[in-house]
Design a protein around this motif. Structure first.
Motif, PDB file in Angstrom:
ATOM      1  N   LEU A 347       0.832  -1.200   0.000  1.00 53.60           N
ATOM      2  CA  LEU A 347       0.000   0.000   0.000  1.00 53.60           C
ATOM      3  C   LEU A 347       0.871   1.255   0.000  1.00 53.60           C
ATOM      4  O   LEU A 347       2.028   1.212   0.409  1.00 53.60           O
ATOM      5  CB  LEU A 347      -0.899   0.000   1.238  1.00 53.60           C
ATOM      6  CG  LEU A 347      -1.684  -1.299   1.483  1.00 53.60           C
ATOM      7  CD1 LEU A 347      -2.337  -1.277   2.865  1.00 53.60           C
ATOM      8  CD2 LEU A 347      -2.721  -1.510   0.398  1.00 53.60           C
ATOM      9  N   ARG A 348       0.306   2.362  -0.438  1.00 51.43           N
ATOM     10  CA  ARG A 348       1.033   3.636  -0.437  1.00 51.43           C
ATOM     11  C   ARG A 348       0.954   4.301   0.931  1.00 51.43           C
ATOM     12  O   ARG A 348       1.954   4.718   1.502  1.00 51.43           O
ATOM     13  CB  ARG A 348       0.453   4.548  -1.519  1.00 51.43           C
ATOM     14  CG  ARG A 348       1.074   5.940  -1.585  1.00 51.43           C
ATOM     15  CD  ARG A 348       2.526   5.923  -1.974  1.00 51.43           C
ATOM     16  NE  ARG A 348       3.016   7.288  -2.180  1.00 51.43           N
ATOM     17  CZ  ARG A 348       4.286   7.627  -2.239  1.00 51.43           C
ATOM     18  NH1 ARG A 348       5.226   6.696  -2.103  1.00 51.43           N
ATOM     19  NH2 ARG A 348       4.656   8.870  -2.437  1.00 51.43           N
ATOM     20  N   SER A 349      -0.255   4.447   1.477  1.00 48.57           N
ATOM     21  CA  SER A 349      -0.443   5.014   2.818  1.00 48.57           C
ATOM     22  C   SER A 349      -1.753   4.494   3.373  1.00 48.57           C
ATOM     23  O   SER A 349      -2.626   4.041   2.628  1.00 48.57           O
ATOM     24  CB  SER A 349      -0.434   6.550   2.792  1.00 48.57           C
ATOM     25  OG  SER A 349      -1.658   7.044   2.265  1.00 48.57           O
ATOM     26  N   VAL A 350      -1.896   4.590   4.700  1.00 46.55           N
ATOM     27  CA  VAL A 350      -3.133   4.161   5.353  1.00 46.55           C
ATOM     28  C   VAL A 350      -3.471   5.162   6.451  1.00 46.55           C
ATOM     29  O   VAL A 350      -2.602   5.540   7.247  1.00 46.55           O
ATOM     30  CB  VAL A 350      -3.010   2.746   5.964  1.00 46.55           C
ATOM     31  CG1 VAL A 350      -4.285   2.383   6.727  1.00 46.55           C
ATOM     32  CG2 VAL A 350      -2.726   1.708   4.882  1.00 46.55           C
ATOM     33  N   SER A 351      -4.730   5.602   6.490  1.00 44.01           N
ATOM     34  CA  SER A 351      -5.246   6.430   7.586  1.00 44.01           C
ATOM     35  C   SER A 351      -6.385   5.675   8.244  1.00 44.01           C
ATOM     36  O   SER A 351      -7.305   5.209   7.554  1.00 44.01           O
ATOM     37  CB  SER A 351      -5.758   7.774   7.069  1.00 44.01           C
ATOM     38  OG  SER A 351      -4.714   8.522   6.477  1.00 44.01           O
ATOM     39  N   GLY A 363      -0.795  -5.015   4.731  1.00 39.28           N
ATOM     40  CA  GLY A 363       0.402  -5.318   3.979  1.00 39.28           C
ATOM     41  C   GLY A 363       1.390  -4.175   4.137  1.00 39.28           C
ATOM     42  O   GLY A 363       1.084  -3.151   4.755  1.00 39.28           O
ATOM     43  N   PRO A 364       2.606  -4.290   3.601  1.00 39.51           N
ATOM     44  CA  PRO A 364       3.619  -3.234   3.761  1.00 39.51           C
ATOM     45  C   PRO A 364       3.124  -1.887   3.226  1.00 39.51           C
ATOM     46  O   PRO A 364       2.578  -1.805   2.132  1.00 39.51           O
ATOM     47  CB  PRO A 364       4.801  -3.757   2.947  1.00 39.51           C
ATOM     48  CG  PRO A 364       4.599  -5.230   2.866  1.00 39.51           C
ATOM     49  CD  PRO A 364       3.120  -5.438   2.833  1.00 39.51           C
ATOM     50  N   VAL A 365       3.309  -0.846   4.034  1.00 44.73           N
ATOM     51  CA  VAL A 365       2.853   0.504   3.683  1.00 44.73           C
ATOM     52  C   VAL A 365       4.079   1.349   3.366  1.00 44.73           C
ATOM     53  O   VAL A 365       4.905   1.611   4.235  1.00 44.73           O
ATOM     54  CB  VAL A 365       2.043   1.128   4.832  1.00 44.73           C
ATOM     55  CG1 VAL A 365       1.537   2.507   4.424  1.00 44.73           C
ATOM     56  CG2 VAL A 365       0.870   0.219   5.214  1.00 44.73           C
ATOM     57  N   GLU A 366       4.198   1.782   2.132  1.00 41.77           N
ATOM     58  CA  GLU A 366       5.403   2.452   1.655  1.00 41.77           C
ATOM     59  C   GLU A 366       5.718   3.723   2.440  1.00 41.77           C
ATOM     60  O   GLU A 366       6.878   3.985   2.768  1.00 41.77           O
ATOM     61  CB  GLU A 366       5.245   2.789   0.173  1.00 41.77           C
ATOM     62  CG  GLU A 366       6.460   3.447  -0.442  1.00 41.77           C
ATOM     63  CD  GLU A 366       6.269   3.751  -1.911  1.00 41.77           C
ATOM     64  OE1 GLU A 366       7.213   4.299  -2.531  1.00 41.77           O
ATOM     65  OE2 GLU A 366       5.183   3.452  -2.453  1.00 41.77           O
ATOM     66  N   VAL A 382       3.811  -3.266   8.679  1.00 42.37           N
ATOM     67  CA  VAL A 382       5.166  -2.864   8.298  1.00 42.37           C
ATOM     68  C   VAL A 382       4.992  -1.550   7.542  1.00 42.37           C
ATOM     69  O   VAL A 382       4.226  -1.493   6.581  1.00 42.37           O
ATOM     70  CB  VAL A 382       5.841  -3.909   7.389  1.00 42.37           C
ATOM     71  CG1 VAL A 382       7.253  -3.473   7.024  1.00 42.37           C
ATOM     72  CG2 VAL A 382       5.852  -5.275   8.062  1.00 42.37           C
ATOM     73  N   ALA A 383       5.669  -0.490   7.977  1.00 44.61           N
ATOM     74  CA  ALA A 383       5.392   0.821   7.375  1.00 44.61           C
ATOM     75  C   ALA A 383       6.615   1.716   7.425  1.00 44.61           C
ATOM     76  O   ALA A 383       7.458   1.594   8.315  1.00 44.61           O
ATOM     77  CB  ALA A 383       4.220   1.493   8.092  1.00 44.61           C
TER      78      ALA A 383
END
Length: 595
Positions: A347-351, A363-366, A382-383
Motif C-alpha cells: 500500500l502507499r499510505s493508510v489512515s 500489507g507493507p505501507v510504503e 510494516v510501514a
C-alpha cells in the motif's frame, strides 16, 4: 487545447503525507521561511540542492529547532520523493550498519533534497495551523473564494478526519496562500526588504518546476495529467501565464492570475471518489450489519499518487482483500467498529480514523500509517512511518525504519514488535523498499503542541510522557493471518527481539509440559472424554469472555471458503485457513467479506 478547458489542482500526496498532523512550530512561519529562502540562495552548498548538514545548520542554528525535529521534517520530505524500492533498500542497509551516532550522522549527510521543493514542503505545514477564529467558531469565516457546501460536500468533509484528506481544504489553502507560495520561489534580488515580491519581478522556469510538487493539471476532462510547468509553457496557458522562451521565466503577477483562474478541486480527491468512485464488490452481504458500510475506490481512473480506497462504517464484519486494486493506493478506514480488516497488498499510505474495538492487519505501507481519534484498536503493520494522535487504548505492532510519531491527545498507547506474516509478505516488502532493519518500533518520538518531548515510557512525569508503554514480554502473543495464499514467507520477517522470543519459548514450554502431564495421567477412554469436554467448556468460556468467539465465527463463510472478486484473477483470492482459526479469532454473527 482551449484555455477554458485546462484545469490545475493541488496534488493530494504533499498534503496527505507531507503535512504533519499537528500545529507547526512558530519557527516555520512565513517570516522565517522568507529569511531561509534568501539564506539558501546566497550561501554555497544550499542551492539548488540542500543537504542534511546545511539544513541541520539552518534548523538548529538559525531557527532554533531541536535536531530530532529538524530530522523529522527532512525525513518526512524524503518519504514523499519517488525513490525506487532498490534505492530505499540500499539506504536501509547503510543505516542498519551504523553503530554510533557519528556513523549515523555521516550516513545522513549523504541525503539531500531539492531546496525549493523543501521550502514549499515546510510552508504547507501551515495546513494544520490552529487559528483563533476557527477554534472559536469551528469554521473559517465566509470569503469570496468559498461557496455553500452541497450535502455531498459536507459528507466528504465529514469523511475526512482532518485537513490532510480534505481536498476542499487543500484548494482553499492554495488559493489563500498562492502569492506567498510564489514569493518563496522568487530570487532574493527581486524582493523588497520585507521579503515581498517587487511589482515587475519574474519567476524562473526552474522555480516553477519546483511548484510541481504542489500542483498538477490536465488539458481537459479525461486528458492525461501533466506537471504544472508543462501546462504553463505550451498552448493557450503560455500566453495567459506570460511565459517567455527567451528569458525562460514568467512575470509573477501574470503567473499568479493564470493559476488563480484555472485552479479547481482535485478531480481524483476524496470528494470525487465519494461522488463517483467505483464501489468494491462483496462476496456476500449480511442484511443489517452491512447496510451502513460504504466502500469505494478511484483506482480504475486515478493516476499514481492519487489512487485511493475509502472504507467507512464497516460494522461487525471481517473484511479481507489482497488485490492489484489495493497496490499503491492511499487507504482511508473511517468509523469502523467491531471489525477485523485484512488488507494484504503493498500500500502507499493508510489512515485509520475514528475507529473502535477493531483489528487492522496491513500489507507493507510504503509511506505512513496514521491513526487518529481511535479507541481500543489493534494495528499490525510494516510501514515507512507510524503516527498516532488523539487515540486511546490502542496497540500497535509495527516494523518501521523510523521512530513512531506520537502526536498530542494520546492515552494508553501500547507499542509492540511486529508479530505476524503471510506468504507473500517479503515480496510485498521488497516491492515498496521496506527491510527488516533498521527497526525503530520501540523508540517513539513525542511531538506535542510545544515541540518535541523526551519519550519515557511507563512514567507519570507528565501526561504526554505517560501516554505510551512498551508491550511487556509477558503479554506478547503472535497473530496468525487466517487465510491461505501463495508465497514463500513462512515466518515473521526479522524474527522477534530476544526478550519477546524468550517469552514465546517459555509459553511453548508450558504447553509441552501440559501435554506431557496429560499423557502421563494415563486416563481411560471415559476419563479422556470427560476431560476433553471440561477443557472445551473452559475454552469456549474464554472465547466468549475475550471476544475471540466472535472473531472466529466471522471467519466461517456460509457457502464458500474463498474470498475473491467475482471477476478477479486467481491471484486476488485468499482462502480461510481452518487449521489456524484458534490463533486469531473473530465476531459472533459476523461473516467474512471480500471487497
Amino acid at each position: 487545447m482551449e484555455a477554458d478547458s485546462v484545469s490545475i489542482w493541488p496534488r493530494m500526496e504533499p498534503f496527505l503525507l507531507g503535512a504533519l498532523q499537528v500545529a507547526p512550530s512558530s519557527k516555520l512561519s512565513l517570516h522565517y521561511l522568507r529569511k531561509m529562502a534568501t539564506y539558501v540562495r546566497t550561501r554555497d552548498g544550499c542551492f539548488p540542492i540542500l543537504g542534511w548538514p546545511m539544513w541541520r545548520h539552518i534548523a538548529c542554528g538559525k531557527l532554533q529547532l531541536p535536531e530530532d525535529l529538524a530530522w523529522l521534517y527532512f525525513e518526512t520530505f524524503d518519504l514523499l520523493i519517488g525513490h525506487t524500492p532498490e534505492e530505499r533498500l540500499e539506504w536501509a542497509e547503510c543505516l542498519s550498519q551504523c553503530s554510533s551516532k557519528s556513523e549515523l550522522d555521516q550516513q545522513r549527510s549523504k541525503l539531500s533534497v531539492d531546496t525549493l521543493q523543501f521550502l514549499l514542503f515546510l510552508y504547507i505545514q501551515q495546513l494544520n495551523r490552529v487559528s483563533l477564529r476557527t477554534s472559536l467558531i469551528g469554521e473559517e469565516w465566509p470569503s469570496h473564494r468559498t461557496r455553500s457546501p452541497s450535502p455531498s460536500d459536507r459528507e466528504a468533509k465529514t469523511s475526512s478526519q482532518n485537513k490532510n484528506w480534505d481536498d476542499q481544504a487543500h484548494l482553499s489553502f492554495v488559493q489563500s496562500h498562492l502569492m506567498e507560495i510564489l514569493e518563496l520561489l522568487v530570487e532574493p534580488g527581486q524582493l523588497s526588504q520585507s521579503g515581498q515580491a517587487l511589482r515587475d519581478c519574474q519567476i524562473s522556469l526552474d522555480a516553477v518546476r519546483s511548484l510541481g510538487m504542489l500542483l498538477e493539471g490536465s488539458a481537459g476532462p479525461g486528458r492525461p495529467v501533466h506537471c504544472i510547468h508543462r501546462l504553463l509553457t505550451k498552448g493557450p496557458l503560455q500566453t495567459q501565464a506570460g511565459y517567455s522562451s527567451l528569458t525562460r521565466s514568467f512575470p509573477l503577477h501574470k503567473l499568479l492570475s493564470c493559476l488563480q483562474h484555472n485552479l479547481t478541486v482535485n478531480p481524483f480527491g476524496i470528494t470525487a471518489c465519494l461522488h463517483s468512485g467505483k464501489k468494491l464488490a462483496w462476496a456476500q452481504q449480511v442484511e443489517g450489519t452491512m447496510k451502513r458500510a460504504r466502500i469505494a475506490r478511484n483506482t480504475h481512473t486515478a493516476p499514481p499518487g492519487s489512487k485511493m480506497v475509502l472504507m467507512s462504517q464497516v460494522f461487525k464484519q471481517t473484511l479481507a482483500k489482497t488485490s492489484d486494486k489495493l497496490t499503491g493506493a492511499n487507504i482511508k478506514i473511517h468509523r469502523c467498529s467491531d471489525a477485523f480488516i485484512y488488507l494484504l497488498s503493498p500500500l502507499r499510505s493508510v489512515s485509520v480514523d475514528k475507529c473502535r474495538d477493531s483489528t487492522v492487519v496491513l500489507g507493507p505501507v510504503e509511506t505512513s500509517v496514521h491513526i487518529h481519534s481511535c479507541h481500543n484498536l489493534r494495528v499490525v503493520c510494516v510501514a515507512g512511518r507510524i503516527a498516532i494522535g488523539a487515540s486511546s487504548r490502542c496497540t500497535i505492532h509495527a516494523l518501521t525504519p523510523t521512530r513512531p510519531l506520537l502526536l498530542p491527545g494520546n492515552t494508553d498507547i501500547t507499542l509492540g514488535p511486529f508479530h505476524t506474516f503471510y506468504p507473500s509478505l517479503e515480496d510485498h516488502m521488497a516491492s515498496v523498499g521496506l527491510a527488516v532493519v533498521p527497526n525503530a518500533w520501540d523508540q517513539p518520538l513525542l511531538l506535542g503542541t510545544e515541540g518535541l518531548a523526551s519519550p519515557s515510557p511507563n512514567t507519570s512525569s507528565s501526561p504526554d510522557h505517560a501516554c505510551f508503554r512498551l508491550l511487556p514480554p509477558s503479554e506478547f502473543h503472535t497473530i496468525v493471518v487466517p487465510f491461505e495464499m501463495e508465497g514463500d514467507t513462512c515466518e515473521v520477517p526479522g524474527g522477534f527481539p530476544p526478550q519477546y522470543q524468550a517469552a514465546l519459548d517459555e509459553k511453548d514450554k508450558r504447553i509441552q509440559n501440559w501435554q506431557k502431564t496429560v499423557m502421563e495421567a494415563r486416563l481411560n477412554k471415559e476419563q479422556r472424554r470427560q476431560f476433553q469436554e471440561l477443557v472445551e467448556v473452559k475454552f469456549h468460556a474464554w472465547l466468549l469472555e475475550t471476544g475471540h468467539r466472535q472473531e472466529l465465527d466471522s471467519l466461517i463463510p456460509p457457502t464458500i471458503a474463498s474470498l475473491q472478486d467475482s471477476n478477479g484473477p486467481a491471484g486476488d483470492s485468499t482462502r480461510v485457513n481452518n487449521s489456524k482459526h484458534i490463533r486469531t479469532g473473530r465476531g459472533e454473527g459476523h461473516s467474512p467479506m471480500a471487497c
